[in-house]
Design an enzyme around this catalytic site. Structure first.
Site, PDB file in Angstrom:
ATOM      1  N   CYS A   6       0.869  -1.111  -0.059  1.00 16.52           N
ATOM      2  CA  CYS A   6      -0.192   0.019  -0.107  1.00 16.52           C
ATOM      3  C   CYS A   6       1.036   1.323  -0.100  1.00 16.52           C
ATOM      4  O   CYS A   6       1.494   1.674   0.979  1.00 16.52           O
ATOM      5  CB  CYS A   6      -0.921  -0.057   1.100  1.00 16.52           C
ATOM      6  SG  CYS A   6      -1.834   1.342   1.525  1.00 16.52           S
ATOM      7  N   CYS A  28       0.142   3.801   2.588  1.00 17.65           N
ATOM      8  CA  CYS A  28       0.477   3.185   3.925  1.00 17.65           C
ATOM      9  C   CYS A  28       1.986   3.430   4.296  1.00 17.65           C
ATOM     10  O   CYS A  28       2.435   3.749   5.170  1.00 17.65           O
ATOM     11  CB  CYS A  28       0.336   1.785   4.028  1.00 17.65           C
ATOM     12  SG  CYS A  28      -1.314   1.037   4.106  1.00 17.65           S
TER      13      CYS A  28
END
Length: 144
Positions: free
Chosen positions: A69, A72
């Site tokens: 991600c 993230c």
């Protein structure tokens, strides 16, 4: 506040109890010697996650993330900066939702990154999306 404080070691899972007045003195885990209240972000597994959420007296904010991600990974240094700023107000941890998918299913996580703030064994609030440290700090302060 109460005389004693309970904290789960986010490194080994050991339950620890010490006087609240010693919180800022740098208490260490009785089993592994790791600092219980540091300014870093601890990586959790599913067992330590559940134990800390359920039993700890100090609020815990968890970053639910995955290595693939991009947002993230972008937010990780911001989350770490917020951990330093709020060192004695809450503990900061992260858990890899790809490695522990049962956590995502149980908590009904539909998107990452997602921050969940826990206090006294309960979920207090959620904050979704990549955020700067200032937003994370404001989120924690608002709900505690």
């Amino acid at each position: 506040m109460q005389d004693g404080i309970r904290l789960t070691c986010l490194s080994c899972g050991q339950a620890n109890r010490f006087p609240f007045t010693k919180l800022k003195a740098g208490p260490k885990c009785a089993k592994c010697g790791v600092m219980l209240v540091g300014d870093d972000v601890a990586a959790l597994n599913d067992l330590r996650h559940d134990k800390a959420v359920r039993a700890d007296d100090l609020p815990l904010i968890v970053d639910y993330w995955a290595p693939w991600c991009g947002p993230c990974r972008t937010m990780a240094p911001e989350f770490a900066a917020a951990a330093k700023a709020l060192r004695f107000l809450a503990r900061f941890a992260k858990i890899d939702t790809e490695q522990f998918p049962a956590i995502s299913q149980r908590l009904q996580i539909r998107g990452i990154p997602l921050l969940i703030l826990y206090a006294q064994g309960k979920e207090i609030a959620r904050l979704s999306g990549a955020r700067p440290a200032s937003d994370i700090e404001a989120f924690v302060r608002q709900h505690l």
